[in-house]
Design a protein around this motif. Structure first.
Motif, mmCIF file in Angstrom:
data_model
loop_
_atom_site.group_PDB
_atom_site.id
_atom_site.type_symbol
_atom_site.label_atom_id
_atom_site.label_comp_id
_atom_site.label_asym_id
_atom_site.label_seq_id
_atom_site.Cartn_x
_atom_site.Cartn_y
_atom_site.Cartn_z
ATOM 1 N N THR A 342 -43.606 0.254 -50.592
ATOM 2 C CA THR A 342 -42.658 0.960 -51.453
ATOM 3 C C THR A 342 -41.505 0.042 -51.846
ATOM 4 N N THR A 346 -40.644 -0.794 -55.719
ATOM 5 C CA THR A 346 -39.308 -0.475 -56.228
ATOM 6 C C THR A 346 -38.600 -1.727 -56.727
ATOM 7 N N ALA A 350 -36.322 -3.002 -60.205
ATOM 8 C CA ALA A 350 -34.909 -3.024 -59.818
ATOM 9 C C ALA A 350 -33.989 -3.410 -60.967
ATOM 10 N N THR A 399 -37.821 2.552 -50.442
ATOM 11 C CA THR A 399 -37.063 2.641 -51.692
ATOM 12 C C THR A 399 -35.615 2.240 -51.473
ATOM 13 N N LEU A 403 -33.335 -0.941 -53.239
ATOM 14 C CA LEU A 403 -32.159 -0.625 -54.052
ATOM 15 C C LEU A 403 -30.860 -1.137 -53.440
#
Length: 483
Positions: A342, A346, A350, A399, A403
Motif C-alpha cells: 500500500t 500510494t 504522492a 497509506t 503520505l
C-alpha cells in the motif's frame, strides 16, 4: 527515503521532468574527461537501489538471527551486539559521511560506501565466529554511513527543486516499500528451506549491480573546498553512538539501568558540546544555519516521530501471528505485506496528492492515518480474524507512511545551498535512525509487564498512535509559506 529498484515505471516518469527542470552543475576533477550526458532515470534507479539495500538489511538480519544463535551459539548479549554494532557505527558516522561527500566528491564516497556495505554483507554469511560477525556488521555500518547521505545528496544535486525532486523522492519511497515486501517473502521462504547464511546474502546482488552501474550513470558533484572538522566529527560520532546505544539498551532494560542512563546522559552532553564547538568552527561538519528554518526543523521532528508509528506493526504483529495464531514465519511475513504494498502504491500518486493538498495537509493526513491504524490495532485480541480486524489497519498504516514520509523529506531538503546538501542529507538520515531507536525503546518499555501478550500489544499500539500524534502536531505547526 528508502528503496530497492528494478524496472519501475515511475522512474521513467521522473526522468523527463528532471531534464526539463535542469540538472545541477557537475564539476570535473583535474584530468577528468568532459562529463557524460546525464541519465537521470538510471541514476535514480541506482540511488533508490542503494536505499533499498540498506533498508532491507535490518529485517534480513532479524529473520536470520534465530539461526545465527543456534549455529554460532550466540548468547543474548552477543545477539544484541549483532544488531547494535551496525546501529552504533551507522548512527555515529552519518554526519561525517555527509561531510565527506561534500569535500571528497559525493559519487566517490557513495560508491566506496556501497562497496564496503556489500563486501561486509557477503562476508558475514561466511562468518565462523561471533566476533567476526559483529566486526563485519560494524563495517556495514561504516558503508551505510557513507552511502546513505551521499546518495540523497546526489539526488538533490541531480533533480531540481520542485516537481522533479518530489517525483524522485516519491520513486525512492515506492521502490523501498517494494523491496521490503519482496524481502519479507524471500527471507521468510529462505528461512524455511535453507540456512541463515543464505538469507544474509539477499541484498548482495543489489549491491553488486549498484557498483556496476553507478560509475556509468552517476556524475561526480563539485567538491567544496575545505577541511574536515575533526573535533566536530569525533563529538558527533561519540554523541550519536551514545544516544543510539542507550536507546537500544532501553528496549529491554530499565531506563534507570546504568547501561541505559549512562550512555544517554553522555550522548546528550556530548551533543551539547558538539553544538557549542560547531557554532565557533570556521568549517563545521554541520552548518547550524540549517536549523534556522522553522519548516526544516519541524520536518526533522516529524521524521523523528514517524518511525515509532510503524515499528509496532512489524514488532508486535509478527509475534502475534506466530505465537497467538500459530502461523509459520513465511505466513506471518505474507500477512504484513499490505503495509509495504500500500505504501508503494500510494507513493506513486504522492506528487498528485501534494499538488492538490499541499505538503502540510498531505503530511497531516498521513499522520492521521497512522494514528487511526495504531488505534485500530490496539483493539486486536486473540482469535480475531485477519481480514476484518487486521487488514484495514495495515492499509491505513501503508497509506499513512507514504503520505507522511515524503513531505518532510522534501521540506528538509529544500532551500539549500550547494554546500549544504550533504549536511542536510546526513542530518535527515541521523534523525531517521534516532527515531527508529527511540520508537522501539519506548514501545517496548510502555508495553512491558502488562500481563498477557495482547495487553502488552495494545499498549504498544497506543504508544505508536502517540508517535503519530506527535508527527501530526509537527505537520499542523508548519507555516503555509514553508509548505
Amino acid at each position: 527515503m528508502s528503496s530497492s529498484v528494478s524496472a519501475n515505471p515511475a522512474a521513467g516518469d521522473a526522468a523527463p521532468s528532471a531534464q526539463a527542470a535542469g540538472l545541477a552543475q557537475v564539476a570535473k576533477a583535474p584530468g577528468e574527461r568532459q562529463a557524460r550526458r546525464p541519465r537521470p532515470g538510471l541514476a535514480l534507479a541506482v540511488i533508490a537501489g542503494c536505499n533499498a539495500m540498506i533498508q532491507l538489511d535490518d529485517p534480513i538480519v532479524n529473520i536470520a538471527l534465530p539461526g545465527m544463535r543456534a549455529d554460532l551459539g550466540l548468547s543474548t548479549v552477543a545477539a544484541s551486539w549483532v544488531l547494535s554494532a551496525y546501529l552504533l557505527v551507522f548512527g555515529g558516522l552519518l554526519l561525517l559521511g555527509g561531510r565527506a561527500g561534500d569535500l571528497v566528491g559525493r559519487r566517490r564516497v557513495f560508491l566506496v560506501g556501497v562497496a564496503l556495505f556489500t563486501a561486509a554483507a557477503g562476508l558475514r554469511a561466511l562468518a565462523p565466529t561471533t566476533e567476526i560477525l559483529v566486526a563485519l556488521r560494524a563495517v556495514q555500518g561504516v558503508g551505510a554511513a557513507l552511502a546513505a547521505p551521499s546518495g540523497l545528496a546526489l539526488l538533490l544535486s541531480m533533480f531540481a527543486e520542485g516537481t522533479a525532486r518530489k517525483k524522485a523522492i516519491a520513486v525512492c519511497t515506492a521502490v523501498g516499500a517494494c523491496s521490503t515486501a519482496g524481502g519479507l517473502l524471500l527471507a521468510g521462504a529462505l528461512t524455511s528451506i535453507s540456512s541463515w547464511r543464505w538469507v544474509l546474502l539477499l541484498n548482495v546482488p543489489l549491491g553488486l549491480a549498484i557498483l556496476l552501474l553507478g560509475p556509468r550513470v552517476l556524475d561526480e558533484t563539485a567538491r567544496n573546498r575545505g577541511r574536515f572538522d575533526v573535533a566536530g566529527a569525533l563529538l558527533s560520532a561519540a554523541g550519536a553512538a551514545g544516544l543510539v546505544y542507550g536507546l537500544s539498551r532501553a528496549a529491554d532494560h530499565a531506563w534507570s539501568d546504568p547501561t541505559v542512563a549512562g550512555p544517554l546522559a553522555g550522548g546528550v552532553a556530548l551533543m551539547a558540546v558538539f553544538v557549542a564547538v560547531e557554532s565557533r568552527a570556521s568549517q563545521p561538519i554541520v552548518m547550524l544555519r540549517l536549523f534556522a528554518d522553522r519548516g526544516r526543523v519541524l520536518a526533522y521532528l516529524a521524521t523523528l516521530a514517524i518511525p515509532g508509528s510503524l515499528i509496532g506493526a512489524y514488532f508486535f504483529l509478527s509475534q502475534f501471528f506466530q505465537q497467538q495464531s500459530g502461523w509459520s514465519a513465511l505466513a506471518a511475513a505474507g500477512a504484513l505485506l499490505p503495509v509495504p504494498v500500500t505504501m508503494a502504491v500510494t507513493a506513486t500518486f504522492a506528487v498528485r496528492f501534494e499538488r492538490r493538498l499541499g505538503p502540510k495537509r498531505m503530511m497531516a493526513l498521513g499522520a492521521t492515518a497512522l494514528a487511526a491504524g495504531n488505534v485500530w490495532l490496539s483493539q486486536l485480541d486473540a482469535g480475531d480474524a485477519y481480514a476484518p480486524h487486521v487488514l484495514p489497519a495495515l492499509l491505513l498504516l501503508g497509506t499513512g507512511m507514504a503520505l507522511s514520509v515524503i513531505p518532510p523529506t522534501v521540506l528538509a531538503t529544500s532551500g539549500l545551498r550547494s554546500d549544504e546538501a550533504g549536511a542536510a542529507a546526513s542530518v535527515l538520515n541521523a534523525v531517521q535512525t534516532m527515531g527508529g531507536s527511540l520508537g522501539i525503546a519506548l514501545l517496548v518499555t510502555a508495553s512491558a509487564d502488562r500481563g498477557s501478550f495482547t495487553d502488552s500489544m495494545s499498549v504498544g499500539f497506543t504508544t505508536g498512535a502517540a508517535f503519530a500524534a506527535a508527527a501530526l502536531v509537527a505537520a499542523v505547526s508548519i507555516r503555509s509559506k514553508s509548505a
